[in-house]
Scaffold this active site. Structure first.
Site: not given
Length: 462
Positions: A121, A144, A189
């Site tokens: 990304k 981000n 995560h």
């Protein structure tokens, strides 16, 4: 959520990191009052926050329900889990909980492109930003990645391109007509999410309220649910249908295509690695959705070499190529790097991996390791977990530090090999972040070979 509404609210900002400070800056600029709460006793930015916002009430230390007194809006930083008991209590009390994304989408006056995925990304966000800038658009790129999104707000901006994490998307309810892209999904995560399904659900929130969706047709987890989007575009490493993006091979050369239109040879793209070809396709798909010119997008692909620490070629020493993929912080990223650089004719990759595993399972690396790796050199907190997953298919060496792992790789590699740092783990056991880890790797690569330090051979020679 208009500015006039916000100035009437009783707001607390959870977290005093970069996002929390950007929220405070935005609220202050529109004349809204707010307080701060941070679970750390001595947040790094505490003095800065006190200096910038002397009138704001600040609570540090363990979150308690007292923070919620007279509060009707919480703006939570993405690093804070929504499972925090105080946030659960706030939800039960009917207190509204949002992130900086909701504030940004309401305030932004220019079109928004939002990009997420487990891997790639940052590259796609930056690449699309370069394409937009080459097209003459004043473009804000962040989220981000780099600049917090609220700090990008500018009345002169013509386009916003945001990288969004799963944490930022957990509270997403409406993208307000953004052009959105979900690149891929692989476990990440897992120390925050109960399952791949819950992680995937957070990523899928990006499709809510989108005007155009872009997804990976070879990754079923990225497929958008039924939505009101006016256009659906896909990309993949196969021949595309009209209106979509993909690859076709002519005379043993791979070319990128938009439908039946040939765009560019993969050999002419500056970024290297199979996974970066897919990133290029995603950027082209997004560019088509916002009507960027093909000529300028392809021109960008010819010169954009990628981002630091993302499959970055560092040096070729004695005909051994050294690649820094320190940003490979999960299994999916490392798998993409191995497959991207792997040779079908010989096992020539020496993988350096390790760090904090974040609750991941490393078994998904086993097949690619067996096909492409000459050996693995492992270090860090969860090196034993990676060794357990891979030692049945490839020789494993253990090292006590990244420096010594590089020494092992240097002494083991021969001409034609590739030494690939792609840790599949977070870096915080030994480093401040993936950037410092990558810099350490580069320094070790470019320094003299030195002596073998603090290592133990766990397997036969590569």
């Amino acid at each position: 959520m208009t500015e006039s509404n916000l100035v009437k609210r009783n707001i607390v900002i959870f977290g005093m990191g970069a996002t929390g400070i950007s929220v405070a800056r935005y609220l202050s600029d529109i004349g809204a009052d707010f307080s701060f709460a941070d679970s750390r006793m001595a947040p790094a930015n505490l003095s800065k926050v006190k200096g910038l916002y002397p009138r704001a009430n600040i609570t540090v230390g363990e979150f308690t329900d007292e923070i919620l007194l007279d509060i009707d809006l919480i703006v939570v930083s993405p690093g804070i889990s929504l499972s925090e008991p105080v946030l659960q209590t706030a939800h039960e009390k009917g207190i509204e909980i949002i992130g900086d994304l909701a504030l940004f989408l309401t305030a932004a006056s220019a079109p928004v492109v939002a990009i997420t995925g487990s891997n790639g990304k940052s590259t796609v966000t930056t690449l699309l930003g370069e394409m937009a800038k080459a097209s003459g658009l004043k473009t804000g790129v962040g989220g981000n990645l780099g600049v917090p999104m609220l700090d990008l707000l500018d009345s002169d901006c013509q386009l916003y391109i945001l990288e969004l994490s799963s944490f930022q998307l957990e509270l997403m309810s409406d993208s307000l007509g953004a052009v959105v892209c979900l690149l891929n999904i692989s476990p990440d995560h897992m120390d925050r999410y109960q399952s791949l399904e819950s992680y995937s659900a957070a990523k899928q929130n990006i499709y809510l309220g989108a005007s155009v969706t872009v997804s990976n047709r070879q990754d079923s987890l990225t497929a958008p649910p039924h939505s009101g989007a006016t256009r659906h575009i896909t990309f993949g490493f196969d021949k595309p249908m009209d209106g979509h993006f993909g690859i076709d091979t002519i005379s043993e050369i791979d070319y990128l295509y938009a439908g039946s239109d040939q765009l560019i040879s993969t050999q002419d793209i500056a970024m290297k690695g199979r996974h970066n070809i897919v990133n290029a396709l995603a950027a082209l798909a997004l560019g088509s959705a916002i009507k960027l010119q093909n000529t300028l997008m392809l021109q960008t692909l010819r010169v954009f070499k990628g981002l630091p620490h993302r499959c970055e070629s560092i040096a070729t020493i004695d005909d051994v190529l050294y690649i820094d993929d320190s940003k490979g912080t999960n299994v999916g990223a490392t798998l993409a790097a191995i497959e991207g650089f792997g040779s079908q004719s010989k096992k020539n990759i020496l993988l350096i991996a390790g760090g904090q595993g974040k609750g991941q399972r490393f078994d998904d690396l086993r097949d690619a390791a067996g096909r492409f790796l000459k050996c693995g050199v492992l270090y860090g907190e969860d090196a034993h977990q990676i060794e357990k997953a891979l030692n049945s298919v490839v020789s494993i060496y253990r090292a006590k530090s990244l420096d010594s792992a590089v020494v092992v790789a240097k002494q083991t590699a021969v001409a034609g090999d590739i030494v690939l740092l792609s840790p599949a783990c977070a870096s915080f056991d030994l480093f401040s972040g993936f950037e410092e880890r990558g810099q350490c790797f580069q320094h070790a690569v470019l320094s003299n070979n030195g002596k073998l330090l603090d290592t133990s051979n766990r397997g036969a020679s590569c």
